[in-house]
Design a protein around this motif. Structure first.
Motif, PDB file in Angstrom:
ATOM      1  N   VAL A   1       3.208  32.303 -28.288  1.00 32.63           N
ATOM      2  CA  VAL A   1       2.400  32.077 -27.074  1.00 32.63           C
ATOM      3  C   VAL A   1       2.079  33.386 -26.333  1.00 32.63           C
ATOM      4  O   VAL A   1       0.936  33.582 -25.898  1.00 32.63           O
ATOM      5  CB  VAL A   1       3.161  31.130 -26.118  1.00 32.63           C
ATOM      6  N   TRP A   2       3.070  34.278 -26.207  1.00 34.16           N
ATOM      7  CA  TRP A   2       2.852  35.473 -25.390  1.00 34.16           C
ATOM      8  C   TRP A   2       1.795  36.396 -25.982  1.00 34.16           C
ATOM      9  O   TRP A   2       1.282  37.282 -25.302  1.00 34.16           O
ATOM     10  CB  TRP A   2       4.163  36.228 -25.137  1.00 34.16           C
ATOM     11  N   THR A   3       1.436  36.212 -27.267  1.00 35.29           N
ATOM     12  CA  THR A   3       0.424  37.066 -27.910  1.00 35.29           C
ATOM     13  C   THR A   3      -0.989  36.464 -27.801  1.00 35.29           C
ATOM     14  O   THR A   3      -1.977  37.140 -28.107  1.00 35.29           O
ATOM     15  CB  THR A   3       0.733  37.253 -29.411  1.00 35.29           C
ATOM     16  N   HIS A   4      -1.105  35.177 -27.410  1.00 32.90           N
ATOM     17  CA  HIS A   4      -2.403  34.488 -27.469  1.00 32.90           C
ATOM     18  C   HIS A   4      -3.494  35.198 -26.658  1.00 32.90           C
ATOM     19  O   HIS A   4      -4.615  35.395 -27.131  1.00 32.90           O
ATOM     20  CB  HIS A   4      -2.269  33.034 -26.978  1.00 32.90           C
ATOM     21  N   TYR A   5      -3.135  35.555 -25.404  1.00 30.92           N
ATOM     22  CA  TYR A   5      -4.154  36.110 -24.502  1.00 30.92           C
ATOM     23  C   TYR A   5      -4.741  37.412 -25.043  1.00 30.92           C
ATOM     24  O   TYR A   5      -5.965  37.538 -25.170  1.00 30.92           O
ATOM     25  CB  TYR A   5      -3.543  36.296 -23.108  1.00 30.92           C
ATOM     26  N   GLU A   6      -3.869  38.377 -25.394  1.00 32.55           N
ATOM     27  CA  GLU A   6      -4.369  39.689 -25.848  1.00 32.55           C
ATOM     28  C   GLU A   6      -5.210  39.539 -27.110  1.00 32.55           C
ATOM     29  O   GLU A   6      -6.275  40.146 -27.247  1.00 32.55           O
ATOM     30  CB  GLU A   6      -3.190  40.639 -26.159  1.00 32.55           C
ATOM     31  N   LEU A   7      -4.721  38.727 -28.048  1.00 30.00           N
ATOM     32  CA  LEU A   7      -5.428  38.584 -29.327  1.00 30.00           C
ATOM     33  C   LEU A   7      -6.752  37.843 -29.128  1.00 30.00           C
ATOM     34  O   LEU A   7      -7.788  38.226 -29.686  1.00 30.00           O
ATOM     35  CB  LEU A   7      -4.539  37.844 -30.340  1.00 30.00           C
TER      36      LEU A   7
ATOM     37  N   VAL B   1      -7.230  28.788 -31.184  1.00 27.29           N
ATOM     38  CA  VAL B   1      -5.932  29.323 -30.740  1.00 27.29           C
ATOM     39  C   VAL B   1      -4.916  28.185 -30.607  1.00 27.29           C
ATOM     40  O   VAL B   1      -5.250  27.079 -30.188  1.00 27.29           O
ATOM     41  CB  VAL B   1      -6.089  30.127 -29.414  1.00 27.29           C
ATOM     42  N   GLU B   2      -3.693  28.522 -30.987  1.00 29.34           N
ATOM     43  CA  GLU B   2      -2.631  27.518 -30.928  1.00 29.34           C
ATOM     44  C   GLU B   2      -2.318  27.086 -29.507  1.00 29.34           C
ATOM     45  O   GLU B   2      -2.566  27.808 -28.554  1.00 29.34           O
ATOM     46  CB  GLU B   2      -1.359  28.084 -31.585  1.00 29.34           C
TER      47      GLU B   2
ATOM     48  N   VAL C   1      -2.342  32.094 -34.603  1.00 32.54           N
ATOM     49  CA  VAL C   1      -1.209  31.198 -34.877  1.00 32.54           C
ATOM     50  C   VAL C   1       0.099  31.970 -34.707  1.00 32.54           C
ATOM     51  O   VAL C   1       1.042  31.821 -35.470  1.00 32.54           O
ATOM     52  CB  VAL C   1      -1.326  30.578 -36.293  1.00 32.54           C
ATOM     53  N   SER C   2       0.096  32.828 -33.696  1.00 32.60           N
ATOM     54  CA  SER C   2       1.262  33.664 -33.382  1.00 32.60           C
ATOM     55  C   SER C   2       1.897  33.119 -32.095  1.00 32.60           C
ATOM     56  O   SER C   2       1.345  32.208 -31.471  1.00 32.60           O
ATOM     57  CB  SER C   2       0.794  35.115 -33.235  1.00 32.60           C
TER      58      SER C   2
END
Ligand SMILES: NC(=O)c1ccc[n+]([C@@H]2O[C@H](COP(=O)([O-])OP(=O)(O)OC[C@H]3O[C@@H](n4cnc5c(N)ncnc54)[C@H](O)[C@@H]3O)[C@@H](O)[C@H]2O)c1
Length: 332
Positions: free
Chosen positions: A72-78, A91-92, A69-70
């Protein structure tokens, strides 16, 4: 099912609140880089481990699924790290920053036999469920258009423009209701304040003469959430901000007749009753998270899976391409 939640800013608290309220899920940890967010989380949930390090949750053997829930730019790595560590992922929206990332995550989840769900919250609202039912039962008839206005003052996102922030709602709703992939998009917009478009207009051309238009805006003096859906038999207005009669179905339309010997087409305007269907009041995010737990437990892919998230990202990428060319038609 044990969850780790990454991101406790604006939307994260809603995810934690709903996960802790469900019978079959528990939040074991919350990660946030911001000290202020961590303080809030610790004060609200003294029994939950709070950490600045998302990796601590991703690597934990006790955790089954990670909710991301961070920004958008962090979604892929996480999401990638979570899947590599054998965790299911909630994922959001929007799923990822580009299609290549989305495709990679889908492939990784399939290889590891893990579930990915993209939070397209509106698909779980009483209104969207009812509209889908009206379409499936043929009440609206053949679909003509989807026309939506989603405007308010802020909340400005730092990493994406207003299309990537607000349009995923309409794009996921359209994807769910129309069930066709758009053929082309046209997007226009303008940047006024922080280098990202804060006002944008998006038109999508679908097969079978279905057209959609979405107006998103972070600089509106009033909050408006209105959608018009026009069908051959009925039309409807969905005003998501009113408590009563959120959905109004109008028996209005235009019938076309041509008679032999008469050269011109005859148009008959139909104006009948309006009715407002009863809608489920259940909180959409709670139903959605419950469905995620069910999908993980039973091993079935949710309908709002990575593929659904990817279809939305593809539309957003095409919209950006059009936006950068001042509204040129971009084919998908
Ligand atoms: N489904 C919905 O209706 C809905 C509504 C609002 C936001 N969202 C989505 O939720 C996501 C977050 O949006 P928001 O408005 O809550 O943003 P926000 O900026 O308010 O909160 C994000 C939080 O994530 C934290 N964070 C960032 N990187 C991190 C990392 N690597 N590890 C741990 N924490 C990290 C930040 O410190 C911040 O507290 C976005 O993808 C947004 O599109 C969805």
């Amino acid at each position: 099912m044990n969850f780790g939640v990454i991101g406790y800013g604006y939307w994260g608290p809603n995810v934690v609140r709903n996960l802790t309220a469900l019978d079959d899920s528990k939040v074991l940890g919350i990660a946030d880089l911001s000290e202020a967010s961590r303080k809030r989380a610790a004060a609200q949930y003294p029994g939950i481990r709070v950490t600045p390090d998302a990796g601590e949750l991703i690597r934990s053997a006790e955790i089954d699924a990670i909710a991301i829930v961070s920004p958008v730019w962090t979604h892929y790595e996480l999401a990638k790290a979570a899947l590599e560590n054998g965790k299911h992922v909630f994922v959001e929206k929007p799923f990822t920053s580009n299609t290549a990332q989305g495709e990679e995550l889908i492939e990784l989840a399939a290889r590891k036999n893990l579930r990915v769900m993209v939070d397209h919250t509106f698909l779980f609202t009483g209104a969207v469920k009812k509209i889908r039912q009206l379409l499936d039962e043929g009440v609206l008839g053949k679909l003509y258009y989807y026309d939506s206005m989603r405007v308010n003052l802020g909340l400005f996102q730092h990493d994406v423009n207003v299309l990537w922030d607000l349009a995923p709602h309409d794009l996921s709703i359209m994807d769910h209701l129309i069930g066709l992939n758009p053929e082309a998009v046209v997007a226009t917009g303008q940047r006024h304040l922080n280098g990202h478009e804060d006002v944008a207009y998006l038109t999508l051309y679908f097969p079978e003469k279905v057209i959609a238009h979405i107006n998103v805006n972070w600089l509106s003096p009033v909050k408006i959430r209105m959608t018009l859906i026009g069908g051959e038999k009925k039309m409807l207005l969905w005003n998501d901000l009113v408590a009563d009669e959120k959905l109004r179905v109008y028996d209005k339309g235009v019938d076309v007749t041509t008679q032999e010997g008469i050269y011109d087409t005859l148009l008959h305007y139909r104006s009948g009753d309006m009715w407002s269907p009863q809608l489920s009041q259940a909180e959409a995010l709670r139903s959605e998270l419950g469905y995620f737990v069910d999908c993980v437990t039973s091993g079935k892919d949710p309908f709002n899976d990575g593929q659904a998230g990817l279809r939305v990202v593809k539309m957003l990428e095409a919209a950006d391409a059009s936006l950068n060319k001042k509204g040129s038609l971009v084919y998908l």
